[in-house]
Design a protein around this motif. Structure first.
Motif, mmCIF file in Angstrom:
data_model
loop_
_atom_site.group_PDB
_atom_site.id
_atom_site.type_symbol
_atom_site.label_atom_id
_atom_site.label_comp_id
_atom_site.label_asym_id
_atom_site.label_seq_id
_atom_site.Cartn_x
_atom_site.Cartn_y
_atom_site.Cartn_z
ATOM 1 N N ARG A 79 0.847 -1.211 0.000
ATOM 2 C CA ARG A 79 0.000 0.000 0.000
ATOM 3 C C ARG A 79 0.879 1.257 0.000
ATOM 4 O O ARG A 79 0.486 2.298 0.544
ATOM 5 C CB ARG A 79 -0.941 -0.026 1.215
ATOM 6 C CG ARG A 79 -1.766 -1.306 1.386
ATOM 7 C CD ARG A 79 -3.214 -1.159 1.032
ATOM 8 N NE ARG A 79 -3.953 -0.290 1.907
ATOM 9 C CZ ARG A 79 -4.551 -0.664 3.044
ATOM 10 N NH1 ARG A 79 -4.491 -1.929 3.440
ATOM 11 N NH2 ARG A 79 -5.224 0.209 3.768
ATOM 12 N N TYR A 92 -6.902 9.121 5.343
ATOM 13 C CA TYR A 92 -7.062 7.663 5.411
ATOM 14 C C TYR A 92 -8.553 7.353 5.436
ATOM 15 O O TYR A 92 -9.323 8.020 6.120
ATOM 16 C CB TYR A 92 -6.391 7.095 6.671
ATOM 17 C CG TYR A 92 -6.715 5.631 6.875
ATOM 18 C CD1 TYR A 92 -6.085 4.657 6.104
ATOM 19 C CD2 TYR A 92 -7.682 5.226 7.787
ATOM 20 C CE1 TYR A 92 -6.401 3.319 6.249
ATOM 21 C CE2 TYR A 92 -8.011 3.884 7.941
ATOM 22 C CZ TYR A 92 -7.366 2.930 7.166
ATOM 23 O OH TYR A 92 -7.691 1.610 7.314
ATOM 24 N N TYR A 137 -8.189 -9.834 6.481
ATOM 25 C CA TYR A 137 -7.897 -9.486 5.099
ATOM 26 C C TYR A 137 -8.332 -10.619 4.157
ATOM 27 O O TYR A 137 -7.850 -10.720 3.040
ATOM 28 C CB TYR A 137 -6.406 -9.189 4.907
ATOM 29 C CG TYR A 137 -5.942 -7.891 5.542
ATOM 30 C CD1 TYR A 137 -6.545 -6.673 5.233
ATOM 31 C CD2 TYR A 137 -4.876 -7.882 6.437
ATOM 32 C CE1 TYR A 137 -6.105 -5.483 5.793
ATOM 33 C CE2 TYR A 137 -4.417 -6.697 7.006
ATOM 34 C CZ TYR A 137 -5.044 -5.501 6.680
ATOM 35 O OH TYR A 137 -4.592 -4.337 7.242
ATOM 36 N N HIS A 164 -14.068 -6.584 9.721
ATOM 37 C CA HIS A 164 -13.106 -5.515 9.438
ATOM 38 C C HIS A 164 -13.725 -4.508 8.487
ATOM 39 O O HIS A 164 -13.576 -3.298 8.642
ATOM 40 C CB HIS A 164 -11.848 -6.149 8.816
ATOM 41 C CG HIS A 164 -10.606 -5.328 8.941
ATOM 42 N ND1 HIS A 164 -9.397 -5.738 8.434
ATOM 43 C CD2 HIS A 164 -10.376 -4.124 9.516
ATOM 44 C CE1 HIS A 164 -8.479 -4.829 8.693
ATOM 45 N NE2 HIS A 164 -9.054 -3.826 9.341
ATOM 46 N N GLN A 228 -11.225 5.718 15.973
ATOM 47 C CA GLN A 228 -9.991 5.929 15.209
ATOM 48 C C GLN A 228 -10.083 7.124 14.279
ATOM 49 O O GLN A 228 -9.167 7.933 14.221
ATOM 50 C CB GLN A 228 -9.656 4.672 14.377
ATOM 51 C CG GLN A 228 -8.409 4.843 13.494
ATOM 52 C CD GLN A 228 -8.130 3.663 12.566
ATOM 53 O OE1 GLN A 228 -8.930 2.726 12.497
ATOM 54 N NE2 GLN A 228 -7.021 3.698 11.869
ATOM 55 N N HIS A 248 -7.084 2.164 19.394
ATOM 56 C CA HIS A 248 -6.978 3.385 18.565
ATOM 57 C C HIS A 248 -7.224 4.607 19.461
ATOM 58 O O HIS A 248 -6.304 5.227 19.924
ATOM 59 C CB HIS A 248 -7.927 3.393 17.354
ATOM 60 C CG HIS A 248 -7.425 2.561 16.225
ATOM 61 N ND1 HIS A 248 -6.324 2.900 15.480
ATOM 62 C CD2 HIS A 248 -7.877 1.392 15.711
ATOM 63 C CE1 HIS A 248 -6.110 1.986 14.549
ATOM 64 N NE2 HIS A 248 -7.033 1.052 14.674
ATOM 65 N N THR A 315 -2.088 1.151 7.690
ATOM 66 C CA THR A 315 -2.037 2.326 8.567
ATOM 67 C C THR A 315 -0.816 2.388 9.473
ATOM 68 O O THR A 315 -0.622 3.406 10.155
ATOM 69 C CB THR A 315 -3.275 2.364 9.495
ATOM 70 O OG1 THR A 315 -3.258 1.181 10.318
ATOM 71 C CG2 THR A 315 -4.567 2.431 8.718
HETATM 72 N N1 LIG Z 1 -8.682 0.305 11.419
HETATM 73 C C1 LIG Z 1 -8.826 -0.809 11.009
HETATM 74 N N2 LIG Z 1 -7.881 -1.696 10.665
HETATM 75 C C2 LIG Z 1 -6.478 -1.422 10.566
HETATM 76 C C3 LIG Z 1 -6.108 -0.844 9.257
HETATM 77 C C4 LIG Z 1 -6.401 -1.723 8.157
HETATM 78 C C5 LIG Z 1 -5.930 -1.265 6.815
HETATM 79 O O1 LIG Z 1 -6.077 -0.089 6.438
HETATM 80 O O2 LIG Z 1 -5.435 -2.136 6.104
HETATM 81 C C6 LIG Z 1 -6.016 -0.541 11.702
HETATM 82 O O3 LIG Z 1 -6.103 -1.015 12.845
HETATM 83 O O4 LIG Z 1 -5.552 0.581 11.509
#
Ligand SMILES: N=CN[C@@H](CCC(=O)O)C(=O)O
Ligand SMILES: [Zn+2]
Length: 411
Positions: A79, A92, A137, A164, A228, A248, A315
């Protein structure tokens, strides 16, 4: 069994108030004996017993291995472009998860295993001895199941994060049925907890509550990704459902802080009902240019705080707990002892591993982690520095000299 004496320790952080002073239970001029994968003895170097082998710490600092209680290590793909766009000013958004989902589904088991092994090795070299990781994922029954199985061969705790994101093309209501029903049932034997991303663009409060209730019905613990990207119900929902942690926390109001602190009102280590750990993720806050979680405020209010890396490709693509600790000190207002405690014992409490008897994904019963006290798992790190303060005083320097996990030298 061979006993190892680590002596001439300049500063030993034990996290055990019965052994040493202050927040970190610190001892100067100390020694530790390790036997059978556990800590056998802790005390003044001058009174150390004999052992079969000796490691001379030469006046340097020893502390518990890091307990990284929040990572996402089963993935494929890259990414970098999204990161570059973010650094150029783009915000984001949760939808980026789909990029990793697509790559992960397309990857072979061998590819996923190789990436996981590389990241675990990196983490070990940085002093991490306990690792949680999440699925999340895959987002199909088969892909979530294989993520859990692959992770369970390697890490200390696997968390199911089917909630997720609603995957591209899926109907939100149908997906919620799947994730709280057949998908959870398929993955449950391979995980110890369930997580939900409670955020706009992911799962709202009502859907998140259903995920947490489904976990409880199956006797699984829970975690929440909350607060978050903006203020939301995640923190209070986590407390209301008795989640182990909410992670978060960049956007908290006074009521959230009170709820998190209040959840610990009837807890004393080893007794009373536990609360919900407030897990802060400093590397993620920086990498997403989000406000830093108010760790100082949370500690002052009486919450139990953990620090974790949140290592994932979207992230927070780092497993460096040393970097997270340095950031917590330099930017979040924690003392070094508070930050080290949060990244060790705090993480252990967030995973329910601070007491003997937790089970790893291979079904082995394990001793407590997160502290250096007799009986605990022998998870230690020796720094190339006279005190843990150097972690923040010399940020970014590779200070980890040696790492032992369950008494075995792993770095
Ligand atoms: N916030 C949700 N999940 C992940 C990020 C996942 C991603 O963007 O791939 C996190 O903890 O930051
Ligand atoms: Zn996460």
């Amino acid at each position: 069994m061979t006993a190892l004496l680590i002596d001439r320790i300049g500063e030993l952080t034990t996290n055990a108030p019965e052994i040493g002073e202050g927040v970190g239970g610190r001892l100067r001029d100390a020694a530790v004996v390790v036997e059978d994968g556990r800590i056998a003895w802790v005390g003044a170097a001058a009174r150390a017993p004999q052992a079969d082998e000796r490691c001379d710490a030469e006046g340097r600092a020893v502390l518990p291995g890091w307990v990284d209680s929040h990572t996402h290590l089963v993935f494929a793909g890259d990414r970098t472009a999204e990161f570059e766009a973010r650094m150029a000013g783009e915000a984001y958004a949760a939808g980026g998860i789909n990029v990793t989902v697509e790559a992960t589904r397309a990857a072979s088991d061998a590819q996923l295993q190789a990436t996981l092994a590389r990241l675990v090795a990196e983490a070990r070299r940085g002093g991490t001895t306990t690792l949680e990781t999440k699925t999340g994922y895959g987002l199909t029954v088969a892909d979530e199941l294989r993520s859990a199985v692959i992770a369970g061969r390697v890490v200390d705790a696997v968390t199911f994060l089917g909630a997720h994101l609603v995957p591209a093309g899926a109907d939100p209501a149908d997906y919620l049925e799947l994730v709280t029903g057949p998908m959870l049932d398929a993955v449950a034997p391979h995980v110890s907890a369930v997580d939900v991303f409670c955020e706009s663009g992911a799962f709202d409060g009502e859907a998140s509550a259903r995920v947490l209730a489904a976990a409880a019905e199956r006797g699984l613990a829970s975690h929440v990704h909350g607060n978050q990207l903006g203020h939301g119900p995640g923190a209070r929902l986590a407390v209301a459902h008795g989640a182990l942690s909410v992670d978060h926390l960049g956007f908290l109001d006074d009521g959230d802080v009170e709820a998190l602190a209040g959840s610990w009102a009837r807890w004393q280590e080893g007794a009373g009902s536990r609360g919900t750990v407030a897990t802060v993720l400093p590397a993620c806050d920086l990498s997403t240019r989000m406000p830093l979680a108010p760790a100082r405020r949370l500690l002052d209010a009486g919450a139990v705080v953990a620090i974790a890396s949140n290592c994932n490709p979207g992230t927070s693509y780092t497993s460096s707990m040393g970097f997270c600790v340095a950031t917590a000190v330099l930017q979040m207002g924690l003392s070094v002892q508070e930050a080290v405690r949060a990244a060790t014992l705090g993480g252990a409490i967030a995973l329910g591993m601070h007491e003997d008897g937790w089970r790893d994904p291979r079904g082995e019963t394990q001793p407590a982690v997160g502290a250096i006290r007799p009986g605990a798992r022998a998870d230690l790190q020796l720094l190339d520095a006279p005190s843990a303060t150097h972690l923040a005083y010399r940020p970014g320097m590779p200070l980890t000299a040696s790492v032992w996990r369950a008494g075995e030298r792993v770095a």
